[in-house]
Design a protein around this motif. Structure first.
Motif, PDB file in Angstrom:
ATOM      1  N   THR A  77      31.484 -14.503 -33.416  1.00 33.50           N
ATOM      2  CA  THR A  77      32.366 -15.031 -34.458  1.00 33.50           C
ATOM      3  C   THR A  77      33.826 -14.751 -34.124  1.00 33.50           C
ATOM      4  OG1 THR A  77      30.668 -14.764 -36.166  1.00 33.50           O
ATOM      5  CG2 THR A  77      32.946 -14.863 -36.924  1.00 33.50           C
ATOM      6  N   PHE A  78      34.085 -13.577 -33.539  1.00 27.32           N
ATOM      7  CA  PHE A  78      35.466 -13.178 -33.203  1.00 27.32           C
ATOM      8  C   PHE A  78      35.399 -12.151 -32.082  1.00 27.32           C
ATOM      9  CE2 PHE A  78      38.955 -10.123 -33.606  1.00 27.32           C
ATOM     10  CZ  PHE A  78      40.060 -10.960 -33.634  1.00 27.32           C
ATOM     11  N   GLU A  79      36.395 -12.212 -31.198  1.00 26.76           N
ATOM     12  CA  GLU A  79      36.490 -11.206 -30.139  1.00 26.76           C
ATOM     13  C   GLU A  79      37.922 -11.082 -29.672  1.00 26.76           C
ATOM     14  OE1 GLU A  79      34.371  -9.922 -25.900  1.00 26.76           O
ATOM     15  OE2 GLU A  79      34.207 -12.000 -26.583  1.00 26.76           O
ATOM     16  N   ASP A  80      38.382  -9.849 -29.510  1.00 29.86           N
ATOM     17  CA  ASP A  80      39.647  -9.578 -28.837  1.00 29.86           C
ATOM     18  C   ASP A  80      39.479  -8.304 -28.024  1.00 29.86           C
ATOM     19  OD1 ASP A  80      39.822  -7.495 -30.660  1.00 29.86           O
ATOM     20  OD2 ASP A  80      41.622  -8.215 -31.668  1.00 29.86           O
ATOM     21  N   LEU A 106      34.446  -6.830 -31.537  1.00 39.42           N
ATOM     22  CA  LEU A 106      33.566  -7.982 -31.347  1.00 39.42           C
ATOM     23  C   LEU A 106      32.793  -8.151 -32.653  1.00 39.42           C
ATOM     24  CD1 LEU A 106      32.218 -10.033 -29.304  1.00 39.42           C
ATOM     25  CD2 LEU A 106      30.641  -8.187 -28.710  1.00 39.42           C
ATOM     26  N   VAL A 107      32.884  -9.337 -33.262  1.00 38.81           N
ATOM     27  CA  VAL A 107      32.146  -9.619 -34.491  1.00 38.81           C
ATOM     28  C   VAL A 107      31.089 -10.669 -34.175  1.00 38.81           C
ATOM     29  CG1 VAL A 107      32.269 -10.454 -36.875  1.00 38.81           C
ATOM     30  CG2 VAL A 107      34.125  -9.048 -35.948  1.00 38.81           C
ATOM     31  N   LEU A 108      29.836 -10.343 -34.486  1.00 40.07           N
ATOM     32  CA  LEU A 108      28.712 -11.206 -34.156  1.00 40.07           C
ATOM     33  C   LEU A 108      28.012 -11.685 -35.419  1.00 40.07           C
ATOM     34  CD1 LEU A 108      27.067  -9.035 -31.349  1.00 40.07           C
ATOM     35  CD2 LEU A 108      28.676 -10.921 -31.043  1.00 40.07           C
ATOM     36  N   ASN A 109      27.321 -12.809 -35.294  1.00 45.67           N
ATOM     37  CA  ASN A 109      26.446 -13.307 -36.351  1.00 45.67           C
ATOM     38  C   ASN A 109      25.009 -13.078 -35.873  1.00 45.67           C
ATOM     39  OD1 ASN A 109      25.849 -14.471 -38.785  1.00 45.67           O
ATOM     40  ND2 ASN A 109      26.098 -16.568 -38.084  1.00 45.67           N
ATOM     41  N   LYS A 110      24.409 -11.970 -36.325  1.00 49.21           N
ATOM     42  CA  LYS A 110      23.096 -11.558 -35.814  1.00 49.21           C
ATOM     43  C   LYS A 110      21.966 -12.368 -36.450  1.00 49.21           C
ATOM     44  CE  LYS A 110      20.555  -7.941 -37.086  1.00 49.21           C
ATOM     45  NZ  LYS A 110      19.174  -8.467 -37.013  1.00 49.21           N
ATOM     46  N   PRO A 111      21.040 -12.872 -35.653  1.00 52.86           N
ATOM     47  CA  PRO A 111      19.872 -13.533 -36.233  1.00 52.86           C
ATOM     48  C   PRO A 111      18.892 -12.505 -36.796  1.00 52.86           C
ATOM     49  CG  PRO A 111      19.657 -13.446 -33.854  1.00 52.86           C
ATOM     50  CD  PRO A 111      21.017 -12.882 -34.179  1.00 52.86           C
ATOM     51  N   ALA A 157      28.487  -0.283 -26.002  1.00 55.50           N
ATOM     52  CA  ALA A 157      28.457  -0.866 -27.341  1.00 55.50           C
ATOM     53  C   ALA A 157      28.588   0.230 -28.400  1.00 55.50           C
ATOM     54  CB  ALA A 157      27.167  -1.651 -27.538  1.00 55.50           C
ATOM     55  N   HIS A 158      29.611   0.134 -29.233  1.00 55.81           N
ATOM     56  CA  HIS A 158      29.817   1.059 -30.342  1.00 55.81           C
ATOM     57  C   HIS A 158      29.618   0.284 -31.639  1.00 55.81           C
ATOM     58  CE1 HIS A 158      31.560   4.144 -27.676  1.00 55.81           C
ATOM     59  NE2 HIS A 158      32.183   3.146 -27.072  1.00 55.81           N
ATOM     60  N   ILE A 159      28.507   0.524 -32.333  1.00 51.20           N
ATOM     61  CA  ILE A 159      28.167  -0.237 -33.529  1.00 51.20           C
ATOM     62  C   ILE A 159      28.980   0.280 -34.715  1.00 51.20           C
ATOM     63  CG2 ILE A 159      26.313  -1.047 -35.020  1.00 51.20           C
ATOM     64  CD1 ILE A 159      26.040  -1.883 -32.071  1.00 51.20           C
ATOM     65  N   VAL A 160      29.750  -0.597 -35.329  1.00 50.17           N
ATOM     66  CA  VAL A 160      30.561  -0.227 -36.493  1.00 50.17           C
ATOM     67  C   VAL A 160      29.786  -0.485 -37.783  1.00 50.17           C
ATOM     68  CG1 VAL A 160      32.709  -0.661 -37.754  1.00 50.17           C
ATOM     69  CG2 VAL A 160      32.697  -0.701 -35.242  1.00 50.17           C
ATOM     70  N   THR A 161      29.233  -1.685 -37.941  1.00 45.93           N
ATOM     71  CA  THR A 161      28.459  -2.026 -39.140  1.00 45.93           C
ATOM     72  C   THR A 161      27.077  -2.486 -38.689  1.00 45.93           C
ATOM     73  OG1 THR A 161      29.318  -4.300 -39.159  1.00 45.93           O
ATOM     74  CG2 THR A 161      30.503  -2.670 -40.460  1.00 45.93           C
ATOM     75  N   LEU A 203      26.650 -10.938 -40.374  1.00 46.76           N
ATOM     76  CA  LEU A 203      27.796 -10.424 -39.630  1.00 46.76           C
ATOM     77  C   LEU A 203      27.666  -8.927 -39.338  1.00 46.76           C
ATOM     78  CD1 LEU A 203      30.549 -12.223 -41.718  1.00 46.76           C
ATOM     79  CD2 LEU A 203      29.884 -12.806 -39.375  1.00 46.76           C
ATOM     80  N   LEU A 204      27.978  -8.563 -38.103  1.00 46.56           N
ATOM     81  CA  LEU A 204      28.110  -7.148 -37.766  1.00 46.56           C
ATOM     82  C   LEU A 204      29.276  -6.979 -36.790  1.00 46.56           C
ATOM     83  CD1 LEU A 204      26.913  -6.371 -34.712  1.00 46.56           C
ATOM     84  CD2 LEU A 204      24.739  -6.595 -35.861  1.00 46.56           C
ATOM     85  N   CYS A 205      29.881  -5.802 -36.831  1.00 44.77           N
ATOM     86  CA  CYS A 205      31.077  -5.519 -36.030  1.00 44.77           C
ATOM     87  C   CYS A 205      30.774  -4.452 -34.995  1.00 44.77           C
ATOM     88  CB  CYS A 205      32.210  -5.054 -36.945  1.00 44.77           C
ATOM     89  SG  CYS A 205      33.740  -4.650 -36.075  1.00 44.77           S
ATOM     90  N   ILE A 206      31.330  -4.652 -33.807  1.00 47.30           N
ATOM     91  CA  ILE A 206      31.166  -3.720 -32.692  1.00 47.30           C
ATOM     92  C   ILE A 206      32.545  -3.353 -32.158  1.00 47.30           C
ATOM     93  CG2 ILE A 206      30.337  -3.518 -30.300  1.00 47.30           C
ATOM     94  CD1 ILE A 206      28.060  -5.455 -31.232  1.00 47.30           C
ATOM     95  N   ALA A 207      32.767  -2.072 -31.940  1.00 42.97           N
ATOM     96  CA  ALA A 207      34.002  -1.613 -31.315  1.00 42.97           C
ATOM     97  C   ALA A 207      33.834  -1.645 -29.801  1.00 42.97           C
ATOM     98  CB  ALA A 207      34.344  -0.198 -31.781  1.00 42.97           C
TER      99      ALA A 207
END
Length: 302
Positions: free
Chosen positions: A84-87, A91-96, A129-133, A142-146
């Motif tokens: 969904t977003f990355e810089d 990293l923001v993903l849409n997890k199935p 991979a650092h899992i934020v949510t 949606l989930l966020c990764i640092a």
């Protein structure tokens, strides 16, 4: 090419020690230790310095963090990620549904973390991979990764300060009577299970807000489409809280739901709001319900 994660700062206080400035810039003591012993670097105006160096206003400080190594149990795998977003920071993903966030004994491969490590490898990032949510295996959305340990540190501070907001939608059994309610009930692990949680007096504080979106019937069975906001992030929090008030999630067999209509708990993270850990910019991401949950709602209208 130097792939180490690097941040730049400008000194604003005359005579301040570099150590004090780094603390104000939210560089943790753990990070400073890693920088000193594991291949990082601190420079002031392009000259290597230690943390006792006094700064002058306008000095250019560069912080190079050491390369990161993934844990031995985390295999690098390549596969599709719904980005969904990355810089450079997050990293923001849409997890199935039916995909683990991190590998487990039952599902050791193709987790989000495994695939993110493969994604980082392709980019040449010396990171893990650092899992934020985190989301449960059968929860979608949606989930966020640092993308670096320091960013994970910053997002951890943000979570503790209530600066990361998540909203979910779920379908539960029965007609929820109150249009708006707050469920504040402590959650702990059930003594007879290593997986299951329950509301218990000695549990951790947990707070969920619930808003009714629509009451409906599916094959004469009453159900409710609800929106939920998490104020805390306990394991299985939404699932436990809704079962506690007598409305387990449809499909959530672990907590009393029926799988007659869907083969996983009907839960999706639809919204993620946060401040960017480096720029402070307000970020808001949204995600439509997965097809299986949407089908349940559509069938109720048929």
């Amino acid at each position: 090419m130097d792939t180490r994660f690097t941040l730049h700062f400008i000194a604003e206080k005359e005579g301040q020690l570099l150590r004090e400035a780094l603390t104000e810039w939210r560089i943790s003591k753990r990070a400073l230790t890693a920088i000193k012993f594991d291949g990082g670097l601190l420079t002031v105006n392009d000259v290597e310095r230690n943390v006792r160096h006094p700064l002058h206003v306008g000095d250019r400080v560069e912080v190079k963090f050491p390369p990161e190594e993934k844990s031995e149990g985390l295999a690098v795998e390549h596969g599709e990620l719904a980005i969904t977003f990355e810089d450079e920071a997050i990293l923001v993903l849409n997890k199935p549904a039916h995909q683990s966030t991190i590998p487990s004994r039952e599902h050791p491969t193709l987790s989000v973390a495994n695939l993110v490590c493969g994604h980082f490898q392709k980019q040449g990032l010396a990171s893990t991979a650092h899992i934020v949510t985190r989301l449960d295996r059968d929860t979608s959305g949606l989930l966020c990764i640092a993308k670096h340990a320091h960013i994970h540190h910053l997002t951890g501070l943000a979570q503790r300060n209530g600066e990361i907001s998540r909203q979910y939608e779920a379908i539960v059994h029965g007609h929820v009577a109150q249009d708006i309610q707050s469920i504040i009930a402590p959650i702990g692990r059930k003594e007879t299970s290593i997986i299951e949680r329950e509301v218990r007096e000695d549990g951790q504080f947990a707070h969920t807000d619930v808003t009714v979106l629509r009451h409906f019937y599916l094959h004469d069975e009453p159900m409710t489409h609800i929106q939920l906001k998490l104020h805390t992030g306990r394991t299985h929090q939404i699932r436990v809280h809704m079962a506690y008030v007598g409305h387990p999630l449809v499909g959530d067999a672990l907590y009393g739901g029926s799988r007659n209509h869907i083969n996983r708990q009907a839960l999706h993270c639809v919204s993620l709001k946060m401040l960017h850990p480096l720029t402070g910019e307000c970020l808001h991401f949204t995600s439509d319900l997965n097809e299986d949950m949407q089908q349940l709602l559509n069938d109720s209208l048929a």
